[in-house]
Design an enzyme around this catalytic site. Structure first.
Site, PDB file in Angstrom:
ATOM      1  N   TYR A   1      12.683 -17.475  -0.766  1.00  0.00           N
ATOM      2  CA  TYR A   1      11.684 -17.939   0.216  1.00  0.00           C
ATOM      3  C   TYR A   1      10.943 -19.163  -0.320  1.00  0.00           C
ATOM      4  CZ  TYR A   1       7.540 -17.815   3.228  1.00  0.00           C
ATOM      5  OH  TYR A   1       6.525 -18.151   4.096  1.00  0.00           O
ATOM      6  N   ALA A   2      10.487 -19.076  -1.584  1.00  0.00           N
ATOM      7  CA  ALA A   2       9.743 -20.190  -2.177  1.00  0.00           C
ATOM      8  C   ALA A   2      10.595 -21.458  -2.210  1.00  0.00           C
ATOM      9  CB  ALA A   2       9.288 -19.815  -3.589  1.00  0.00           C
ATOM     10  N   ALA A   3      11.861 -21.316  -2.573  1.00  0.00           N
ATOM     11  CA  ALA A   3      12.744 -22.480  -2.633  1.00  0.00           C
ATOM     12  C   ALA A   3      12.952 -23.076  -1.241  1.00  0.00           C
ATOM     13  CB  ALA A   3      14.088 -22.084  -3.250  1.00  0.00           C
TER      14      ALA A   3
ATOM     15  N   GLY B   1      10.514 -19.381  16.736  1.00  0.00           N
ATOM     16  CA  GLY B   1       9.749 -18.264  16.201  1.00  0.00           C
ATOM     17  C   GLY B   1       8.499 -18.032  17.021  1.00  0.00           C
ATOM     18  N   ALA B   2       8.645 -18.226  18.339  1.00  0.00           N
ATOM     19  CA  ALA B   2       7.464 -18.308  19.203  1.00  0.00           C
ATOM     20  C   ALA B   2       6.728 -16.999  19.366  1.00  0.00           C
ATOM     21  CB  ALA B   2       7.876 -18.839  20.585  1.00  0.00           C
TER      22      ALA B   2
ATOM     23  N   SER C   1       4.614 -23.099   2.898  1.00  0.00           N
ATOM     24  CA  SER C   1       3.951 -21.890   2.401  1.00  0.00           C
ATOM     25  C   SER C   1       3.355 -22.184   1.031  1.00  0.00           C
ATOM     26  CB  SER C   1       4.959 -20.738   2.280  1.00  0.00           C
ATOM     27  OG  SER C   1       4.416 -19.645   1.559  1.00  0.00           O
TER      28      SER C   1
ATOM     29  N   LYS D   1      10.878 -23.001   1.263  1.00  0.00           N
ATOM     30  CA  LYS D   1       9.654 -23.657   1.720  1.00  0.00           C
ATOM     31  C   LYS D   1       9.370 -24.937   0.931  1.00  0.00           C
ATOM     32  CE  LYS D   1       8.653 -20.903   5.072  1.00  0.00           C
ATOM     33  NZ  LYS D   1       8.713 -21.383   6.471  1.00  0.00           N
TER      34      LYS D   1
ATOM     35  N   ILE E   1      -1.664 -14.659   5.153  1.00  0.00           N
ATOM     36  CA  ILE E   1      -2.158 -14.556   6.515  1.00  0.00           C
ATOM     37  C   ILE E   1      -1.790 -13.172   7.042  1.00  0.00           C
ATOM     38  CG2 ILE E   1      -2.121 -15.588   8.813  1.00  0.00           C
ATOM     39  CD1 ILE E   1      -3.168 -17.448   6.577  1.00  0.00           C
TER      40      ILE E   1
END
Length: 250
Positions: free
Chosen positions: A156-158, A17-18, A143, A160, A189
């Site tokens: 997403y939460a799961a 993910g650079a 996150s 992370k 962010i």
């Protein structure tokens, strides 16, 4: 940019993910501190632009591809050893953040989020740790959502939350080699990934943030670079929050 307080000369880092907001700034910091870099991202145009920006072909190698693909991961590791001979830091920064209430989340979307955000990290670290130098460092990205949950982002939460548990487990498994495994847990962010969230709920999120502002990608990247450095030599299995106090505020 000011010169970092740490020195990564003759060290090599692999960043996935650079070209994302945070991944790009991690690359800049590690490079400016002397590291060799292998950059992996899905977008070849952005990847090439970052390599050109860094400007030292002898210290930068790039590979375009899906960071969750076993074949691409193997290719990135082969490129790393062929170009630089060793791997000291791994920073998996690839991730996606689609919005979807649980009742509208298809199996396909759930699987896609897990595949990129969690399974891809697992596959990368499973393949990378055998070739990593003893005394190296892994910095994962969790996150705030992985600690508190997130409305319309349960997938997403799961994913992370899984990264947090994976981080702690690897810290147990790799400590005997002196490899430290930590995570950074950003809050809100200012990156393209959260533009829609900020537009919808930004005011309420700011009201619960003691610093009363959103963070920027460099503020997160600085913590990741610190965790790679000798300054963090006795930090292991930890998740560092970077959210202006939003997590503390409840």
């Amino acid at each position: 940019m000011s010169i970092p307080a740490y020195d990564f000369t003759h060290k090599t880092g692999l960043i996935t993910g650079a070209t994302g907001g945070i991944g790009r700034d991690v690359a800049r910091l590690l490079f400016d501190a002397g590291a060799n870099l292998v950059l992996l991202d899905l977008d070849p145009g952005s990847l090439n632009a970052l390599a050109v920006e860094l400007g030292d072909d002898a210290r930068v190698a790039a590979l375009a591809g899906d960071a969750s693909s076993p074949e691409i991961i193997d290719g990135a590791l082969a490129l790393t050893t062929a170009r630089f001979g060793a791997l000291d830091f791994v920073v998996p920064a690839a991730g996606i953040y689609p919005e979807s209430p649980v009742t509208e989340t298809s199996d396909e979307l759930w699987r896609k989020v897990m595949d990129i955000n969690l399974d891809g990290v697992f596959r990368l670290l499973r393949a990378a740790t055998p070739v990593m130098a003893d005394g190296g460092a892994i910095v994962n990205f969790a996150s705030l959502a992985g600690h508190r949950g997130s409305k319309n982002h349960a997938h997403y939460a799961a994913s992370k939350a899984g990264v947090i548990a994976l981080t702690r487990s690897l810290a147990h498994e790799l400590g005997h080699r002196g490899i430290r495994v930590n995570a950074v847990s950003p809050g809100t962010i200012s990156t393209p990934m959260v533009e829609a969230l900020v537009a919808e709920r930004g005011e309420s999120m700011l009201s619960g943030t003691p610093l009363n502002r959103f963070g920027n990608s460099m503020e997160v990247a600085q913590v990741a670079a610190f965790l790679c450095s000798d300054g963090a030599s006795f930090i292991n299995g930890e998740t560092i929050h970077v959210n202006g106090g939003l997590f503390m505020a409840g």
